[in-house]
Design a protein around this motif. Structure first.
Motif, mmCIF file in Angstrom:
data_model
loop_
_atom_site.group_PDB
_atom_site.id
_atom_site.type_symbol
_atom_site.label_atom_id
_atom_site.label_comp_id
_atom_site.label_asym_id
_atom_site.label_seq_id
_atom_site.Cartn_x
_atom_site.Cartn_y
_atom_site.Cartn_z
ATOM 1 N N UNK A 18 1.130 -1.028 -0.243
ATOM 2 C CA UNK A 18 0.023 0.003 0.056
ATOM 3 C C UNK A 18 1.043 1.422 -0.318
ATOM 4 N N UNK A 19 1.810 1.247 0.858
ATOM 5 C CA UNK A 19 2.586 2.532 0.761
ATOM 6 C C UNK A 19 2.941 2.268 -0.389
ATOM 7 N N UNK A 20 3.801 1.687 -1.363
ATOM 8 C CA UNK A 20 4.197 1.581 -2.553
ATOM 9 C C UNK A 20 3.831 2.575 -3.196
ATOM 10 N N UNK A 21 2.339 2.807 -3.217
ATOM 11 C CA UNK A 21 1.579 3.506 -4.417
ATOM 12 C C UNK A 21 0.944 4.964 -3.838
ATOM 13 N N UNK A 22 1.879 5.469 -2.518
ATOM 14 C CA UNK A 22 1.383 6.765 -1.710
ATOM 15 C C UNK A 22 3.376 7.417 -2.501
ATOM 16 N N UNK A 23 4.493 6.305 -2.816
ATOM 17 C CA UNK A 23 6.150 6.910 -2.268
ATOM 18 C C UNK A 23 5.760 8.576 -3.671
ATOM 19 N N UNK A 24 5.033 8.604 -4.558
ATOM 20 C CA UNK A 24 5.464 9.879 -4.932
ATOM 21 C C UNK A 24 5.560 11.009 -4.251
ATOM 22 N N UNK A 25 4.205 11.108 -3.142
ATOM 23 C CA UNK A 25 4.132 12.239 -3.137
ATOM 24 C C UNK A 25 5.293 12.530 -2.514
ATOM 25 N N UNK A 26 6.360 11.570 -1.974
ATOM 26 C CA UNK A 26 7.580 11.623 -0.905
ATOM 27 C C UNK A 26 8.610 12.522 -1.895
ATOM 28 N N UNK A 27 8.549 11.540 -2.991
ATOM 29 C CA UNK A 27 9.417 11.826 -4.390
ATOM 30 C C UNK A 27 9.369 13.254 -4.902
ATOM 31 N N UNK A 28 8.485 13.678 -4.633
ATOM 32 C CA UNK A 28 8.074 14.957 -5.333
ATOM 33 C C UNK A 28 8.865 15.847 -4.318
ATOM 34 N N UNK A 29 9.469 15.281 -2.668
ATOM 35 C CA UNK A 29 9.632 16.630 -1.396
ATOM 36 C C UNK A 29 11.684 15.866 -1.797
ATOM 37 N N UNK A 30 11.741 14.692 -2.218
ATOM 38 C CA UNK A 30 13.051 14.231 -2.058
ATOM 39 C C UNK A 30 13.168 13.013 -3.296
ATOM 40 N N UNK A 31 14.328 12.767 -3.002
ATOM 41 C CA UNK A 31 14.816 11.605 -4.141
ATOM 42 C C UNK A 31 14.098 10.146 -3.025
ATOM 43 N N UNK A 32 14.565 9.471 -3.430
ATOM 44 C CA UNK A 32 14.356 7.630 -2.565
ATOM 45 C C UNK A 32 14.702 6.585 -3.408
ATOM 46 N N UNK A 33 15.596 5.846 -2.274
ATOM 47 C CA UNK A 33 16.526 5.035 -2.221
ATOM 48 C C UNK A 33 15.509 4.166 -1.616
ATOM 49 N N UNK A 34 15.334 2.723 -2.802
ATOM 50 C CA UNK A 34 14.239 1.921 -2.081
ATOM 51 C C UNK A 34 15.363 0.366 -2.192
ATOM 52 N N UNK A 35 14.654 -0.232 -0.416
ATOM 53 C CA UNK A 35 15.886 -1.178 -0.059
ATOM 54 C C UNK A 35 14.831 -2.492 0.674
ATOM 55 N N UNK A 36 14.982 -3.650 -0.358
ATOM 56 C CA UNK A 36 14.597 -4.806 0.713
ATOM 57 C C UNK A 36 14.975 -5.004 1.402
ATOM 58 N N UNK A 37 15.172 -5.393 3.063
ATOM 59 C CA UNK A 37 15.421 -5.737 3.887
ATOM 60 C C UNK A 37 14.732 -7.142 4.320
ATOM 61 N N UNK A 38 15.446 -7.872 5.368
ATOM 62 C CA UNK A 38 14.560 -8.696 6.135
ATOM 63 C C UNK A 38 13.923 -8.913 7.405
#
Length: 211
Positions: A18-38
């Protein structure tokens, strides 16, 4: 230039979908690096149980995720079993260097269509989304496993205790519900370092439960 925001996730989490679909709002303010973790390693470090490991909380969490997806208008269907072992998918996404097209495909297939994360066809489709079918051969490589482990340790060191989590300037924003707070932080970081926000950040504990 400000440092990129870090978005730590595990495909085991419906809330990350669900959060992935809302990352563009954050990206408009700051670049985002996507990091898989366990996520399991994060839980182990902090001595926590996952939501699916507490029987009544498991049902509540599944209903909550379903209800929230419906409210957000996000296509959503639980995979055949949950929790499931996400390691193959996480290692694939690590080998693909957090490629956004691959991550989007992974969440769409697992949480949008309700498919099995370990299905070889699903893994193949994720690799194809990045244009890297060769990456499937890297899932078992020690270097890829080490990178995933290092990313998880990095997240823990940053104070991440759940997924998904945004880390912005060292501040942790956990879950899809915290994304509006993250946007407010980006608009006015000092508001989080003064007044009641500052006071609660150092509030003393009145009692500690014995473990």
């Amino acid at each position: 230039m400000p440092a990129p925001a870090l978005w730590y996730f595990d495909v085991i989490s419906p809330f990350a979908h669900l959060a992935l679909t809302r990352l563009d709002a954050i990206r408009a303010q700051r670049p985002i690096a996507l990091k898989p973790i366990v996520f399991g390693a994060v839980l182990k470090h902090w001595g926590q149980l996952g939501p699916a490991e507490i029987a009544p909380k498991r049902v509540h969490t599944y209903r909550l995720a379903t209800h929230k997806a419906q409210a957000m208008g996000v296509p959503f269907r639980f995979p055949p079993t949950h929790p499931f072992n996400p390691l193959a998918m996480l290692r694939l996404l690590t080998a693909l260097d957090g490629d956004e097209a691959a991550i989007t495909a992974a969440f769409r297939l697992v949480w949008g269509e309700g498919r099995e994360a370990n299905d070889p066809q699903v893994l193949e489709e994720v690799a194809d989304a990045a244009g890297r079918p060769d990456a499937l051969a890297l899932i078992g490589e020690p270097a890829v496993k080490d990178r995933l482990r290092q990313a998880t340790e990095e997240a823990i060191a940053a104070g991440v205790f759940g997924v998904p989590s945004l880390v912005i300037d060292g501040e942790v924003f956990w879950g899809v519900d915290a994304m509006p707070m993250a946007l407010d932080y980006l608009a006015d970081p000092m508001a989080f370092r003064s007044g009641e926000m500052a006071r609660v950040s150092t509030l003393p504990e009145g009692i500690q439960r014995q473990r």
